[in-house]
Write a protein that holds these residues in place. Structure first.
Motif, PDB file in Angstrom:
ATOM      1  N   VAL A  77       0.854  -1.187   0.000  1.00 19.74           N
ATOM      2  CA  VAL A  77       0.000   0.000   0.000  1.00 19.74           C
ATOM      3  C   VAL A  77       0.891   1.238   0.000  1.00 19.74           C
ATOM      4  N   THR A  78       0.536   2.213  -0.827  1.00 16.46           N
ATOM      5  CA  THR A  78       1.254   3.483  -0.859  1.00 16.46           C
ATOM      6  C   THR A  78       0.251   4.603  -1.085  1.00 16.46           C
ATOM      7  N   VAL A  79       0.631   5.801  -0.711  1.00 15.60           N
ATOM      8  CA  VAL A  79      -0.222   6.966  -0.930  1.00 15.60           C
ATOM      9  C   VAL A  79       0.346   7.761  -2.091  1.00 15.60           C
ATOM     10  N   LEU A  80      -0.502   8.026  -3.075  1.00 14.39           N
ATOM     11  CA  LEU A  80      -0.141   8.884  -4.203  1.00 14.39           C
ATOM     12  C   LEU A  80      -0.667  10.277  -3.906  1.00 14.39           C
ATOM     13  N   LYS A  81       0.218  11.266  -3.988  1.00 13.82           N
ATOM     14  CA  LYS A  81      -0.150  12.657  -3.712  1.00 13.82           C
ATOM     15  C   LYS A  81      -0.143  13.459  -5.008  1.00 13.82           C
ATOM     16  N   GLN A  82      -0.632  14.677  -4.930  1.00 12.85           N
ATOM     17  CA  GLN A  82      -0.693  15.558  -6.094  1.00 12.85           C
ATOM     18  C   GLN A  82       0.646  15.559  -6.828  1.00 12.85           C
ATOM     19  N   GLY A  83       0.586  15.310  -8.144  1.00 12.22           N
ATOM     20  CA  GLY A  83       1.781  15.277  -8.977  1.00 12.22           C
ATOM     21  C   GLY A  83       2.411  13.908  -9.108  1.00 12.22           C
ATOM     22  N   ASP A  84       1.995  12.936  -8.275  1.00 14.06           N
ATOM     23  CA  ASP A  84       2.509  11.563  -8.379  1.00 14.06           C
ATOM     24  C   ASP A  84       1.777  10.819  -9.485  1.00 14.06           C
ATOM     25  N   SER A  85       2.449   9.812 -10.030  1.00 13.31           N
ATOM     26  CA  SER A  85       1.809   8.966 -11.039  1.00 13.31           C
ATOM     27  C   SER A  85       2.230   7.524 -10.817  1.00 13.31           C
ATOM     28  N   ALA A  86       1.439   6.619 -11.376  1.00 10.76           N
ATOM     29  CA  ALA A  86       1.737   5.190 -11.302  1.00 10.76           C
ATOM     30  C   ALA A  86       1.474   4.579 -12.668  1.00 10.76           C
ATOM     31  N   LEU A  87       2.403   3.744 -13.131  1.00 11.68           N
ATOM     32  CA  LEU A  87       2.280   3.041 -14.407  1.00 11.68           C
ATOM     33  C   LEU A  87       1.957   1.583 -14.132  1.00 11.68           C
ATOM     34  N   PHE A  88       0.959   1.055 -14.835  1.00  5.33           N
ATOM     35  CA  PHE A  88       0.575  -0.348 -14.715  1.00  5.33           C
ATOM     36  C   PHE A  88       0.654  -0.990 -16.086  1.00  5.33           C
ATOM     37  N   ARG A  89       1.093  -2.238 -16.097  1.00 10.17           N
ATOM     38  CA  ARG A  89       1.176  -3.000 -17.344  1.00 10.17           C
ATOM     39  C   ARG A  89       0.166  -4.142 -17.312  1.00 10.17           C
ATOM     40  N   ALA A  90      -0.031  -4.761 -18.453  1.00  7.72           N
ATOM     41  CA  ALA A  90      -0.980  -5.876 -18.568  1.00  7.72           C
ATOM     42  C   ALA A  90      -0.731  -6.886 -17.451  1.00  7.72           C
ATOM     43  N   GLY A  91      -1.810  -7.283 -16.791  1.00  2.66           N
ATOM     44  CA  GLY A  91      -1.735  -8.276 -15.725  1.00  2.66           C
ATOM     45  C   GLY A  91      -1.578  -7.686 -14.340  1.00  2.66           C
ATOM     46  N   ASP A  92      -1.206  -6.403 -14.229  1.00  2.00           N
ATOM     47  CA  ASP A  92      -1.067  -5.773 -12.915  1.00  2.00           C
ATOM     48  C   ASP A  92      -2.438  -5.631 -12.259  1.00  2.00           C
ATOM     49  N   VAL A  93      -2.479  -5.892 -10.960  1.00  2.00           N
ATOM     50  CA  VAL A  93      -3.705  -5.760 -10.171  1.00  2.00           C
ATOM     51  C   VAL A  93      -3.546  -4.562  -9.254  1.00  2.00           C
ATOM     52  N   ARG A  94      -4.603  -3.765  -9.139  1.00  2.00           N
ATOM     53  CA  ARG A  94      -4.541  -2.597  -8.281  1.00  2.00           C
ATOM     54  C   ARG A  94      -5.938  -2.173  -7.850  1.00  2.00           C
ATOM     55  N   SER A  95      -5.981  -1.427  -6.741  1.00  2.00           N
ATOM     56  CA  SER A  95      -7.197  -0.755  -6.299  1.00  2.00           C
ATOM     57  C   SER A  95      -6.786   0.593  -5.730  1.00  2.00           C
ATOM     58  N   VAL A  96      -7.722   1.532  -5.697  1.00  2.00           N
ATOM     59  CA  VAL A  96      -7.451   2.855  -5.144  1.00  2.00           C
ATOM     60  C   VAL A  96      -8.608   3.281  -4.249  1.00  2.00           C
ATOM     61  N   LYS A  97      -8.272   4.142  -3.289  1.00  2.00           N
ATOM     62  CA  LYS A  97      -9.312   4.676  -2.406  1.00  2.00           C
ATOM     63  C   LYS A  97      -8.868   6.044  -1.904  1.00  2.00           C
ATOM     64  N   ASN A  98      -9.827   6.969  -1.859  1.00  2.00           N
ATOM     65  CA  ASN A  98      -9.589   8.279  -1.274  1.00  2.00           C
ATOM     66  C   ASN A  98      -9.826   8.145   0.225  1.00  2.00           C
TER      67      ASN A  98
END
Length: 115
Positions: A77-98
């Motif tokens: 688990v990590t927190v993405l803040k304003q200006g951060d980005s994340a790259l995902f490729r085929a097969g990557d699993v992810r979820s997000v929550k505010n």
């Protein structure tokens, strides 16, 4: 060239998303984009997206425009803040929550490999 004005964005409800608003600026249906989909999502407090897997042949980028989003992947688990980005490729699993008490804005860009 295709310009999409902010009042022309097309609302949609992505599967597995909750307490949020999603709009697309460019996609095959909106601007005849062949490989890119660009959307903007506003996640209200406690809004998010359940676990999902990036489809084969696709790459996906999340760019945080405002606020903060908690990103969960098999790596942790990590927190993405304003200006951060994340790259995902085929097969990557992810979820997000505010997890904050303020709205969070996220630009979502997906690209399909050319055929």
């Amino acid at each position: 060239m295709k310009i999409t004005r902010k009042d022309e964005l097309v609302a949609y409800q992505p599967k597995g998303h909750y307490n949020m608003i999603a709009r697309r600026a460019h996609s095959a249906e909106i601007s005849d984009s062949k490989q890119l989909t660009i959307g903007y999502s506003v996640f209200h407090p406690n809004g998010g997206a359940e676990d999902s897997t990036v489809p084969n042949g696709m790459e996906l980028v999340y760019y945080i425009v405002s606020g903060e989003m908690e990103l969960t992947t098999p790596e942790g688990v990590t927190v993405l803040k304003q200006g951060d980005s994340a790259l995902f490729r085929a097969g990557d699993v992810r979820s997000v929550k505010n997890i904050t008490d303020q709205d969070a804005g996220m630009l979502v860009i997906s690209a399909v490999a050319p055929k």
